[in-house]
Design an enzyme around this catalytic site. Structure first.
Site, PDB file in Angstrom:
ATOM      1  N   HIS A 224      32.180  93.276  23.439  1.00  0.00           N
ATOM      2  CA  HIS A 224      31.560  93.705  24.682  1.00  0.00           C
ATOM      3  C   HIS A 224      30.975  95.109  24.612  1.00  0.00           C
ATOM      4  CE1 HIS A 224      33.179  90.040  26.182  1.00  0.00           C
ATOM      5  NE2 HIS A 224      34.433  90.452  26.052  1.00  0.00           N
ATOM      6  N   LEU A 349      35.098 104.972  -2.509  1.00  0.00           N
ATOM      7  CA  LEU A 349      35.881 106.130  -2.105  1.00  0.00           C
ATOM      8  C   LEU A 349      36.071 106.260  -0.606  1.00  0.00           C
ATOM      9  CD1 LEU A 349      34.502 108.866  -4.557  1.00  0.00           C
ATOM     10  CD2 LEU A 349      36.583 107.483  -4.759  1.00  0.00           C
ATOM     11  N   ASP A 352      32.762 108.749   3.838  1.00  0.00           N
ATOM     12  CA  ASP A 352      31.365 109.179   3.760  1.00  0.00           C
ATOM     13  C   ASP A 352      30.446 108.395   4.703  1.00  0.00           C
ATOM     14  OD1 ASP A 352      30.670 107.490   0.558  1.00  0.00           O
ATOM     15  OD2 ASP A 352      31.599 106.783   2.399  1.00  0.00           O
ATOM     16  N   GLU A 405      14.475 106.822   6.559  1.00  0.00           N
ATOM     17  CA  GLU A 405      15.373 107.876   6.096  1.00  0.00           C
ATOM     18  C   GLU A 405      16.689 107.309   5.573  1.00  0.00           C
ATOM     19  OE1 GLU A 405      14.301 110.742   5.529  1.00  0.00           O
ATOM     20  OE2 GLU A 405      12.415 110.383   6.561  1.00  0.00           O
ATOM     21  N   ARG A 413      22.041 105.991  -3.685  1.00  0.00           N
ATOM     22  CA  ARG A 413      23.408 105.587  -4.025  1.00  0.00           C
ATOM     23  C   ARG A 413      23.414 104.443  -5.056  1.00  0.00           C
ATOM     24  NH1 ARG A 413      27.703 106.833  -0.327  1.00  0.00           N
ATOM     25  NH2 ARG A 413      27.721 109.112  -0.170  1.00  0.00           N
ATOM     26  N   THR A 415      21.023 103.527  -7.228  1.00  0.00           N
ATOM     27  CA  THR A 415      20.460 103.897  -8.522  1.00  0.00           C
ATOM     28  C   THR A 415      21.383 104.911  -9.197  1.00  0.00           C
ATOM     29  OG1 THR A 415      18.207 103.605  -7.655  1.00  0.00           O
ATOM     30  CG2 THR A 415      18.445 104.836  -9.705  1.00  0.00           C
ATOM     31  N   GLY A 417      24.705 104.376  -9.889  1.00  0.00           N
ATOM     32  CA  GLY A 417      26.131 104.166  -9.655  1.00  0.00           C
ATOM     33  C   GLY A 417      26.801 105.154  -8.750  1.00  0.00           C
TER      34      GLY A 417
END
EC number: 3.4.24.-
Length: 599
Positions: A224, A349, A352, A405, A413, A415, A417
């Site tokens: 919702h 990880l 981020d 963007e 990211r 290209t 690794g």
């Protein structure tokens, strides 16, 4: 802001505590859409009622003027005093929850409390503009009975009870003790715990009676949510806004867009992105309970007005999350170094998300940028205002600019690794610009593939030299034009237009899948194209050339589709000078229209 106490004592009619009984819960069994919701949970179809006391909402048009002689106080003090005087309640029964000031508006959110324990569903909110109260809403009640503020059931037993009732698992998130107003008018003391449902697609906020250990109520935190936005399939505000309900894809964002390890947010902040103005704490907060972000954007007003800022934060939050969910399904996931706070134990990880800074304080105009850090560090999107029109326009309200963007984050990211350091050469950066244009165009191309222009609303005209098109008369750019390009954006135009031709040919062969955004197993040319694009990024070398990028796409077709599109791809590339003989010779880029034997 002026103090309220004396003014309220003389102006407001007394609304005595007994009057709260008029808002007391009804014991009628008739369904009331404004106060209750019946959750049907899991395969057992368990029915649990979520109840909210009937509230009262007052608006004061231009606001209640406050005498200038009053001494200003903090927002917390003024809000508590307001509720105390307005509802004739003892001060100790009112708790300030949170609040903030944005421009000339202040917003305060409060809760009823008893013996220091807050109520979960007896709340109030106040809006103040230029020191004048403009709105007041509350659902405060006078309970018929109220339970002891000391729990008889342990938290561990409450969690076990909730897990058993909901056939789920405790999330590990912090628990609280709160009062819960029930439909019979009583107030029960409850342990509040968070439980992932049996299908792991919904998280429940469960209220377990602290006296008996029984499940009293739940809130479904994964549904919702509504956003008044420009759908991601549209480019420009002139194409029309819509109020979209629950657009999140739970297979890509399993706990929804507003999930954080601290709980579910009620702002433009969540697991994938924070969208804010100037400061990461300056978020848009829901316009109504239940994660409703219904803010209208006005192109005739300055982008810096509060209404427009709320609208643009909402739109950017929606667009980035939507793109996240689509790209996730095509392979930009946790293991592939995507942008998420919590990776849910699926690899990578985490930590981020994207920080989207709108009307960024750097103060540039007619531009936007994305800074991609290595995996484990947030990506930073900076969006600026555009001054080619009056009033100025916010580039963050044009979807293709936002997706462009965010696309830089994906390509940087994937290209190399997750290192975010493998698109550094001029040619590679030009490829990055071309991929970003292409990713933005992919969302807006419907059943009929049209010529594509970027930034037309914010920039007034196409901000590229030519449209992306299959018509060489409209766009003559070829591989050889890399040599005379003046910037990475010029180089990017060559690549973007080449990819437009590749996309067109794949759709000409395979047709169009209307469900490509949610179904990566669909077979349309648009689905095939996005798979090949994202797959190729994962396998191409660091700082790729155009020829490398071409070869990676052709190899991706071998990897995924056993080379079914080999000749189609070669012919599409060759049509723009990137055939088998295409090569760089010194400062020149040599065209080739040759294709492999058999094609």
């Amino acid at each position: 802001m002026a103090a309220l106490k004396g003014f309220l004592a003389t102006v407001y009619l007394a609304v005595v505590y007994a009057s709260l009984a008029s808002a007391a819960p009804s014991q009628s069994s008739v369904q009331n859409f404004s106060t209750r919701y019946v959750h049907k949970i899991g395969k057992r179809n368990l029915e649990v009622v979520s109840y909210s006391p009937a509230g009262k909402f007052e608006t004061f048009e231009g606001g209640l003027a406050l005498p200038s002689s009053f001494v200003p106080r903090s927002l917390e003090e003024e809000a508590i005093t307001f509720v105390q005087e307005r509802l004739q309640l003892p001060k100790e029964s009112i708790a300030y929850n949170n609040g903030y000031t944005s421009g000339d508006m202040s917003f305060a959110y409060l809760r009823q409390q008893h013996e220091g324990v807050k109520f979960a569903n007896s709340v109030a909110n106040i809006a103040i503009k230029d020191g004048n109260v403009v709105t007041f809403g509350n659902s405060f009640v006078k309970p018929t009975t109220i339970a002891s503020s000391t729990a008889a059931v342990s938290l561990e037993d409450a969690i076990a009870s909730a897990e058993e009732s909901l056939n789920g698992k405790h999330t590990g998130l912090p628990s609280t003790i709160e009062y819960l107003v029930l439909e019979d008018g009583s107030a029960a003391l409850a342990h509040v715990v968070y439980i992932d449902g049996e299908e792991a697609t919904t998280t429940y906020k469960a209220f377990v009676d602290a006296a008996t250990g029984t499940l009293l109520s739940v809130l479904n935190l994964g549904s919702h949510a509504s956003y008044h936005v420009l759908p991601i399939t549209k480019q420009y505000p002139t194409q029309g806004f819509e109020l979209l309900k629950d657009p999140q894809d739970l297979s890509a964002s399993p706990k929804g867009w507003h999930y954080t390890s601290s709980g579910i947010t009620n702002s433009t902040s969540g697991n994938n992105v924070d969208a804010y103005i100037n400061s990461s704490t300056n978020l848009a907060v829901q316009s109504a309970s239940g994660l409703v972000f219904n803010y209208k954007y006005s192109s005739t007003s300055a982008p810096t007005t509060q209404a427009n800022q709320n609208a643009v934060r909402t739109n950017v939050f929606y667009v980035i999350n939507s793109a996240h969910d689509v790209w996730y399904k095509y392979g930009f996931d946790e293991k592939a170094y995507n942008f998420q706070r919590d990776n849910f134990g699926k690899g990578g990880l985490g930590g981020d998300p994207v920080f989207a800074s709108i009307q960024d304080p750097l103060g540039f105009t007619n531009n936007a940028m994305f800074t991609t850090f290595p995996e484990g560090m947030p990506g930073l999107m900076r969006m600026f205002l555009w001054d080619v029109t009056t009033p100025m326009r916010d580039g963050a309200m044009e979807n293709d600019i936002v997706v462009h963007e965010y696309g830089h984050g994906l390509t940087s990211r994937l290209t190399g690794g997750g290192s975010a350091s493998c698109l550094g050469s001029t040619e590679a950066r030009g490829l990055g610009e071309g991929w970003s244009d292409t990713l933005a165009a992919w969302f807006t191309q419907g059943a009929t593939m049209n010529d594509y222009e970027l930034g037309v609303w914010a920039g007034g005209v196409n901000i590229r030299r030519y449209p992306h098109t299959t018509d060489a008369k409209k766009n003559p750019l070829r591989y050889r034009n890399i040599a005379d390009s003046e910037s990475e954006h010029d180089i990017g135009e060559v690549w973007a237009n080449t990819l437009h031709n590749v996309h067109f040919k794949l759709r000409e062969k395979h047709g169009y899948s209307a469900d490509a955004r949610t179904n990566p197993a669909s077979t349309g040319g648009n689905t095939v194209f996005l798979h090949l694009l994202i797959d190729s990024l994962k396998i191409q070398p660091c700082d790729p050339t155009f020829v490398n990028a071409r070869d990676a796409i052709i190899q991706a077709d071998v990897n995924r589709y056993k080379g079914a599109n080999k000749c189609l791809l070669w012919k599409a590339f060759a049509s723009r000078g990137m055939g088998t003989g295409a090569k760089q010779s010194g400062a020149n880029y040599v065209d080739s229209t040759a294709v492999p034997a058999g094609c």
